[in-house]
Design an enzyme around this catalytic site. Structure first.
Site, short mmCIF file in Angstrom:
data_model
loop_
_atom_site.label_atom_id
_atom_site.label_comp_id
_atom_site.label_asym_id
_atom_site.label_seq_id
_atom_site.Cartn_x
_atom_site.Cartn_y
_atom_site.Cartn_z
N TYR A 1 8.34 5.87 -3.12
CA TYR A 1 8.11 7.51 -2.29
C TYR A 1 8.11 7.13 -0.81
CZ TYR A 1 8.07 9.50 -6.63
OH TYR A 1 8.37 9.73 -8.19
N ASN B 1 14.92 17.92 -8.05
CA ASN B 1 16.44 17.27 -8.10
C ASN B 1 17.12 17.73 -9.08
OD1 ASN B 1 18.77 15.99 -7.76
ND2 ASN B 1 18.09 14.08 -8.45
N CYS C 1 17.26 10.03 -8.74
CA CYS C 1 15.93 10.32 -8.29
C CYS C 1 15.15 9.39 -9.39
CB CYS C 1 15.49 11.59 -8.71
SG CYS C 1 15.81 12.58 -10.18
N HIS C 2 15.84 8.87 -10.34
CA HIS C 2 15.26 7.88 -11.26
C HIS C 2 14.85 6.58 -10.69
CE1 HIS C 2 19.30 7.22 -11.85
NE2 HIS C 2 19.07 5.91 -11.88
#
Length: 172
Positions: A104, A127, A135-136
């Protein structure tokens, strides 16, 4: 002026059912089964909507392990709705290379907001375009898997899938 026609369709995947939602401009959402952010109104069921057909084909390539394109990114047009900050984070997610992960903190730095790792995490969690906007590929600073709206077991599967198909050459 009328709103664009919105359609949806459910497709099968190795991760279970996936719901695709699109309008005439592009893909609005990709939700895994049991994901809580699925909107109540998805429009009309329509398997043959051009954007849904396009997204379905690209997802099939992705899951088959021979994802099209040299950069291994999706080409279907995206029109997800979000705040300006969310859109900025979601755009940055699309720059994470296939088969790689960022923290992040890495994502916050990529958007020029190095102190916004928590806000980035919140935007990442909102998302609506799972898999297509990857996003994974975002993990904790310590290298551990952290929250994923589709479930941590699916996040682990996606990362493993990309690791095993990341260096494979297309044969078709």
């Amino acid at each position: 002026m009328t709103a664009p026609h919105t359609a949806y369709h459910n497709i099968a995947s190795p991760l279970g059912a996936i719901t695709l939602c699109a309008n005439d401009q592009g893909l609005l959402g990709v939700w895994l089964a049991r994901q809580t952010s699925l909107p109540a109104d998805l429009g009309q069921p329509q398997a043959n909507h051009p954007i849904i057909v396009w997204a379905s084909a690209e997802l099939a390539d992705y899951f088959a392990g021979h994802f099209a394109g040299s950069d291994r990114s999706f080409s279907v047009p995206l029109v997800a709705l979000g705040t300006p900050f969310q859109l900025q984070v979601w755009q940055a997610l699309r720059t994470i290379p296939y088969g790689q992960t960022w923290s992040y903190q890495d994502l916050a730095e990529a958007i020029g907001r190095p102190t916004a790792a928590r806000a980035v995490g919140m935007a990442n969690g909102k998302n609506p375009l799972s898999i297509v906007v990857p996003c994974h590929r975002v993990i904790g600073k310590n290298g551990r898997l952290t929250g994923y709206a589709g479930g941590l077991e699916r996040k682990a599967w996606l990362l493993e899938h990309e690791t095993h198909t990341g260096s494979a050459e297309r044969t078709d």
